[in-house]
Motif scaffolding. Structure first.
Motif, PDB file in Angstrom:
ATOM      1  N   PRO A 162       0.832  -1.221   0.000  1.00  0.00           N
ATOM      2  CA  PRO A 162       0.000   0.000   0.000  1.00  0.00           C
ATOM      3  C   PRO A 162       0.862   1.265   0.000  1.00  0.00           C
ATOM      4  CG  PRO A 162      -0.744  -1.549   1.683  1.00  0.00           C
ATOM      5  CD  PRO A 162       0.558  -2.060   1.179  1.00  0.00           C
ATOM      6  N   VAL A 163       0.356   2.298  -0.640  1.00  0.00           N
ATOM      7  CA  VAL A 163       1.045   3.586  -0.657  1.00  0.00           C
ATOM      8  C   VAL A 163       0.002   4.695  -0.642  1.00  0.00           C
ATOM      9  CG1 VAL A 163       1.198   3.589  -3.186  1.00  0.00           C
ATOM     10  CG2 VAL A 163       2.756   5.029  -1.854  1.00  0.00           C
ATOM     11  N   ALA A 164       0.281   5.772   0.093  1.00  0.00           N
ATOM     12  CA  ALA A 164      -0.604   6.943   0.139  1.00  0.00           C
ATOM     13  C   ALA A 164      -0.010   8.041  -0.732  1.00  0.00           C
ATOM     14  CB  ALA A 164      -0.754   7.441   1.572  1.00  0.00           C
ATOM     15  N   VAL A 165      -0.881   8.755  -1.431  1.00  0.00           N
ATOM     16  CA  VAL A 165      -0.451   9.856  -2.296  1.00  0.00           C
ATOM     17  C   VAL A 165      -1.219  11.105  -1.886  1.00  0.00           C
ATOM     18  CG1 VAL A 165      -0.452  10.749  -4.655  1.00  0.00           C
ATOM     19  CG2 VAL A 165       0.156   8.369  -4.223  1.00  0.00           C
ATOM     20  N   THR A 166      -0.498  12.189  -1.571  1.00  0.00           N
ATOM     21  CA  THR A 166      -1.159  13.438  -1.189  1.00  0.00           C
ATOM     22  C   THR A 166      -0.935  14.488  -2.267  1.00  0.00           C
ATOM     23  OG1 THR A 166       0.706  14.361   0.036  1.00  0.00           O
ATOM     24  CG2 THR A 166      -0.806  12.934   1.257  1.00  0.00           C
ATOM     25  N   ASN A 167      -1.863  15.431  -2.334  1.00  0.00           N
ATOM     26  CA  ASN A 167      -1.864  16.453  -3.373  1.00  0.00           C
ATOM     27  C   ASN A 167      -2.222  17.796  -2.737  1.00  0.00           C
ATOM     28  OD1 ASN A 167      -2.037  17.857  -5.779  1.00  0.00           O
ATOM     29  ND2 ASN A 167      -4.003  16.977  -6.387  1.00  0.00           N
ATOM     30  N   LEU A 168      -1.284  18.745  -2.731  1.00  0.00           N
ATOM     31  CA  LEU A 168      -1.539  20.071  -2.176  1.00  0.00           C
ATOM     32  C   LEU A 168      -2.100  20.982  -3.268  1.00  0.00           C
ATOM     33  CD1 LEU A 168      -1.321  22.350  -0.068  1.00  0.00           C
ATOM     34  CD2 LEU A 168       1.078  22.642  -0.761  1.00  0.00           C
ATOM     35  N   ARG A 169      -3.262  21.559  -3.007  1.00  0.00           N
ATOM     36  CA  ARG A 169      -3.869  22.504  -3.948  1.00  0.00           C
ATOM     37  C   ARG A 169      -3.298  23.895  -3.703  1.00  0.00           C
ATOM     38  NH1 ARG A 169      -6.788  19.810  -7.995  1.00  0.00           N
ATOM     39  NH2 ARG A 169      -7.616  17.901  -7.066  1.00  0.00           N
ATOM     40  N   GLY A 170      -2.779  24.505  -4.758  1.00  0.00           N
ATOM     41  CA  GLY A 170      -2.201  25.832  -4.615  1.00  0.00           C
ATOM     42  C   GLY A 170      -0.684  25.777  -4.545  1.00  0.00           C
TER      43      GLY A 170
END
Length: 810
Positions: A262-270
């Motif tokens: 398993p792997v988590a992917v985060t995405n910052l808006r801005g």
């Protein structure tokens, strides 16, 4: 000079106010939306309507996401009917207007960005609705908000509590051969986190690229909203600073899985410069951070130089055609010793880059990071880091923490579940089973006109004497303390924590895992020894502990106390549990499922259920006309999931857990819709599966199924029969039970409406084949009805149409 005494509104608060005003959500900024607001049945519940105004969008999103509809995030709406638009096209004059070169997408002016809508809805929802929204979004495979920007609070908000309810199952490659799997609470699962951020402007979509990276070949999915999705090009007003998170979980298929673990992917808006706190948080929790940039200048170099103490790996995704390449290269070389950069940390992309090859390269880079012993962290661990950075945690509310501490006092005592149930929940063990069995036998004898034998009456008195000697345990008293004389929020929090903690205990129970494996093996060879399957089911049941067991214990003590009062053993003023039905009625009003039939012994505690429903009637002010809807079907055919999806309910559907007995849940009907629907509430009853494998070959299994079906259909106005069309034998058994029950209903002049739900039918284009299947089913129903009529000793020949309205075409 005159100075205004009115405090200046911050830009974030002003933008939030404008968005809430557009969506007509201002009143919910203080009085938060709750589950009852969303689940209420109204005229809009009966049709698949398209939003026409901005104020429709929040309700459209909530209704769609509760029904697990993947179009829930769409914020497009229709201003006119399609035929009107067609008329306008027909009336156009011939020729091309020069205005086509100046035309822009008008949707961007009148719609709302889906991320702004999501932020607005979450800010206007209470913590329990937030939990349900994120749980449903997870089921739809949408990216979830991990960190909400500071809009109505001075700090960002980490959504730990909102994700508490999410459980994920996966099969790591290490378990592929054994076909085993892991099941864990999402917030407790430690895994590598890979973050993606933007520095300055970017000529290509970060979110669109992430969707490609996380989507298996030929199975594209839009986890993250991007500019090419419906209304994704509408400028964001309040969602900048939002951090979203999505996951990849392997299925144990090495040739199809993108990653082995398993792997988590985060995405910052801005942009990271505008949201440095969020970026700092990501640098602390991530194994690697990918920075999207057009070029690197002195400004970006100064920002990134402050990360020299960071142990996280940094990668750059740069635009090869952005220009100023020599300047970018120079600053990258200056950053190399600070961020430990290498050539492999640079990924170059431009308009000529092959998308598939670039995605493969990015996937390979992520896999290499995962192979290099990265830091593994769960969302609960992220909360510790967030607090250090001054970020607010939604779970840190006083009532939530108080409830958590109360629950820990109960659950820390539970070391062995079977032992705890036997010693601490004594009124539902062997004593209860023996008493229920004897009472059933006496009931059958009375029904047949016989007088129960004296030894049965003596046995009942003996068991009741033992029953009356049982005293309430400390754990049960603490449970009562947790739900009485507290606010609704405190009670809800307490019951949620109870469920989470008990489920975590079950998931960590190695004995239970071994039993599950043995159960599967026995099921394969169950035809030779059905009793062994039943015995395993008993052990499995004894080792599972849920909130309903504690509620059941309260009900049993209430029954015992009522018996003592009737027999003069105890005076009415000495009663300790007289208020418990009132508490249970409150829980039903608030939407919690309540046990109607004890599935372990197939018994209804009549006094308890009667008094709870009486209290419910009182609480509803006498306006409690109910339409009762029940579901019947085989085991593990998705009955609970069907009801949860149809109505947004919370019947248990966890892995390895089949419903036992029957549970009821209440749904309110809107006042302006009650006359049309003919009721004030809908009472939904979820039942255990018929033809359960562990009961299939035992002597009284057919009688058990018939009794259950007769009871729930007898209570119902509408019965949903859930069937898997692929299994003809099982389907025939289920139909036989249902038909027998409807024949009995006709004898008492009760004719409930019946809706058959056929699963796994052939493709919709195969109309003729489906029609033949339905007509064949009608023939089977007629034959079953004739046979059932003979068994029920009915004189005239009966067809299915005599006992229910069945149209194969509907």
């Amino acid at each position: 000079l005159l100075h205004s005494t009115t405090p200046l509104m911050s830009p974030c608060a002003r933008d939030l106010g404008e968005v809430l005003s557009k969506l007509k959500l201002q009143k919910y900024e203080s009085r938060k939306l709750g589950m009852n607001d969303v689940l209420e049945i109204n005229s809009g519940s009966l049709k698949d309507w398209t939003p026409r105004k901005l104020r429709d969008l929040p309700w459209h999103f909530l209704r769609k996401v509760m029904a697990l509809n993947v179009t829930a995030r769409s914020t497009s709406f229709r201003c006119g009917a399609p035929h009107d638009q067609g008329t306008r096209v027909d009336e156009e004059e011939q020729g091309i207007d020069e205005q086509i070169f100046f035309f822009s997408d008008s949707d961007t002016k009148v719609s709302v960005n889906p991320l702004d809508l999501l932020c607005a809805v979450l800010l206007c929802s209470d913590s329990f609705l937030q939990q349900e929204i994120l749980s449903k979004m997870s089921m739809c495979q949408f990216a979830l908000p991990l960190l909400l920007p500071a809009l109505d609070t001075p700090k960002c908000n980490l959504m730990l509590w909102a994700m508490r309810d999410i459980v994920r199952k996966w099969r790591p490659h290490s378990l592929a051969e054994s076909r085993g799997f892991r099941e864990e609470s999402l917030v407790l699962t430690a895994m590598p986190t890979i973050s993606f951020v933007r520095m300055g402007s970017c000529s290509f979509s970060k979110s669109k690229l992430l969707n490609e990276v996380l989507s298996p070949s030929q199975q594209h999915h839009d986890f993250f909203i991007h500019q090419d999705l419906s209304s994704g090009n509408v400028p964001r007003e309040i969602a900048d600073g939002l951090i979203e998170i999505s996951w990849f979980f392997p299925g144990g298929r090495k040739n199809l899985d993108l990653f082995s673990e398993p792997v988590a992917v985060t995405n910052l808006r801005g942009d990271i410069e505008s949201h440095w706190l969020q970026f700092s948080f990501l640098t602390e929790v991530s194994s690697a951070v990918f920075i999207f940039a057009e070029n690197i200048t002195e400004r970006e170099y100064t920002l990134l130089s402050s990360l020299k103490e960071s142990t996280t790996k940094y990668y750059f995704i740069l635009n090869r055609q952005a220009g100023r390449s020599s300047e970018t290269l120079a600053f990258l070389n200056r950053l190399a010793p600070v961020l430990k950069l290498k050539n492999s940390h640079m990924l170059m992309k431009d308009s000529s880059t092959n998308k598939a090859k670039f995605v493969e390269k990015l996937q390979f880079t992520i896999q290499s990071i995962m192979n290099s012993s990265p830091k593994r962290i769960g969302i609960e661990d992220m909360a510790v880091i967030a607090r250090e950075l001054g970020i607010q945690i939604d779970e840190d509310r006083v009532e939530c923490q108080t409830a958590s501490n109360c629950v820990k006092e109960i659950t820390t005592e539970i070391k062995d579940v079977a032992y705890y149930k036997q010693e601490r929940l004594r009124l539902q063990g062997d004593l209860w089973k023996s008493l229920a069995k004897v009472e059933k036998e006496m009931c059958r004898m009375r029904r047949q006109g016989d007088i129960p034998e004296s030894h049965l009456r003596e046995k009942v008195l003996e068991l009741q004497a033992q029953w009356n000697q049982c005293d309430i345990s400390v754990g049960t008293m603490k449970f009562i303390t947790g739900i009485e004389k507290r606010s609704k929020v405190e009670v809800h929090s307490f019951l949620k924590w109870m469920r989470f903690n008990l489920e975590n205990i079950s998931r960590g129970n190695k004995k239970l895992s071994l039993m599950e494996n043995k159960y599967k093996e026995e099921y394969k060879t169950g035809g030779n020894d059905p009793k062994s399957l039943s015995e395993l089911e008993e052990l499995f049941s004894a080792s599972s502990l849920r909130v309903e067991h504690f509620m059941r214990e309260l009900g049993q003590f209430y029954e015992t106390e009522c018996t003592k009062v009737k027999e003069g053993i105890k005076a009415n003023w000495q009663r300790r549990f007289i208020h418990v039905p009132d508490i249970a009625a409150d829980l039903i009003v608030e939407g919690f499922p309540m046990e109607l039939i004890d599935g372990d012994v197939s018994n209804i505690p009549l006094q308890w259920v009667t008094d709870v429903l009486t209290q419910l009637h009182t609480k509803l002010g006498g306006r409690s006309r109910m339409l009762v809807l029940t579901v019947l079907g085989g085991q593990s055919t998705g009955k609970s999931t069907l009801l949860n999806t149809m109505f947004g309910l919370q019947f248990a559907v966890s892995s390895g857990r089949c419903t036992r007995g029957a549970f009821m849940s209440l749904i309110k009907v809107a006042e302006n819709f009650r006359q049309e629907l003919g009721c004030d509430f809908i009472l939904v009853i979820d039942t255990e599966g018929l033809k359960a494998p562990e009961l299939a070959k035992l002597e009284d299994s057919y009688e058990h199924d018939n009794e259950l079906a007769t009871l729930v259909i007898g209570l119902s106005d509408i019965t949903i029969v859930n069937m898997a069309m692929s299994n003809a034998t099982e389907m025939q058994h289920i139909l036989q039970i249902v038909v027998h029950t409807f024949l009995r209903m006709r004898e008492v002049r009760h004719k409930p409406y019946c809706q058959f739900v056929h699963q796994n039918i052939k493709d919709v284009s195969a109309h003729e084949q489906n029609t033949r299947d339905m007509n064949r089913l009608l023939g089977q129903l007629n034959e079953i009805t004739k046979a059932a009529g003979r068994m029920e000793k009915q004189c005239r020949e009966t067809k299915i149409s005599d006992i229910m309205d069945y149209d194969p075409q509907k």
